[in-house]
Design an enzyme around this catalytic site. Sequence first.
Site, short mmCIF file in Angstrom:
data_model
loop_
_atom_site.label_atom_id
_atom_site.label_comp_id
_atom_site.label_asym_id
_atom_site.label_seq_id
_atom_site.Cartn_x
_atom_site.Cartn_y
_atom_site.Cartn_z
N GLY A 10 2.77 1.66 3.45
CA GLY A 10 4.00 1.62 3.28
C GLY A 10 5.11 2.09 2.05
O GLY A 10 4.50 1.76 0.65
N THR A 11 6.11 2.30 1.75
CA THR A 11 7.00 3.43 1.00
C THR A 11 7.67 4.38 2.05
O THR A 11 7.20 4.41 3.10
CB THR A 11 6.38 3.69 0.52
OG1 THR A 11 7.27 3.49 -1.34
CG2 THR A 11 5.54 5.24 0.41
#
Length: 207
Positions: A10-11
Amino acid sequence: MLQLTEKFKGTTTVGIVCKDGVVLAADRRASLGNIIYARNVTKIHKIDEHLAIAGAGDVGDILNLVRLLRAEAKLYYSQSGKRMSVKALATLLANIMNGAKYFPYLAWFLVGGYDEKPKLYSVDMVGGITEDKYATAGSGMEFAYSILDSEYKDNLTLEEGIKLAVKAINTAIKRDVFSGDGILVVTITKEGYKELSDSELEATLKQ
């Protein structure tokens, strides 16, 4: 391994080559699975005055590699009297990632910098390396690419590149629950590395 990779991806990070430099941008949220565990994480890391990397993935793995790359860049300079090139740094990182592919670092990197001209490379989790005019990585990359693919053009000014990078990150933030909590923007030109303050970023976006 795939489940673990999904957990740590996630990012959203973005890199853009402009006529006078490279723009790197990233959101500030750090997540573990469905949990937000930090809201002010630095995902863009200075290697030297003309080199930086943006990392999407496991924070511990990314910081471990950042420390190693900084040490290698300093060693190269002390032995040769020359700065490591963008391509050399990206190749070194790719070799490290490939050497660990059976027990991989859970990270995907954008490597940006300025030699005689601005350059940008993407390095994946198993050491694949690609030179790009623009690139994005992380869980929000599909949304960011939708903006970059349609709006990138050659010879962008640095200000235009900053605006495009921010637009791509903001689009990802709106759709990807693992991205959010603000945007960090860095530029690398022949003058060197610069991290934009919130006020500088706001002023650029208003131009």
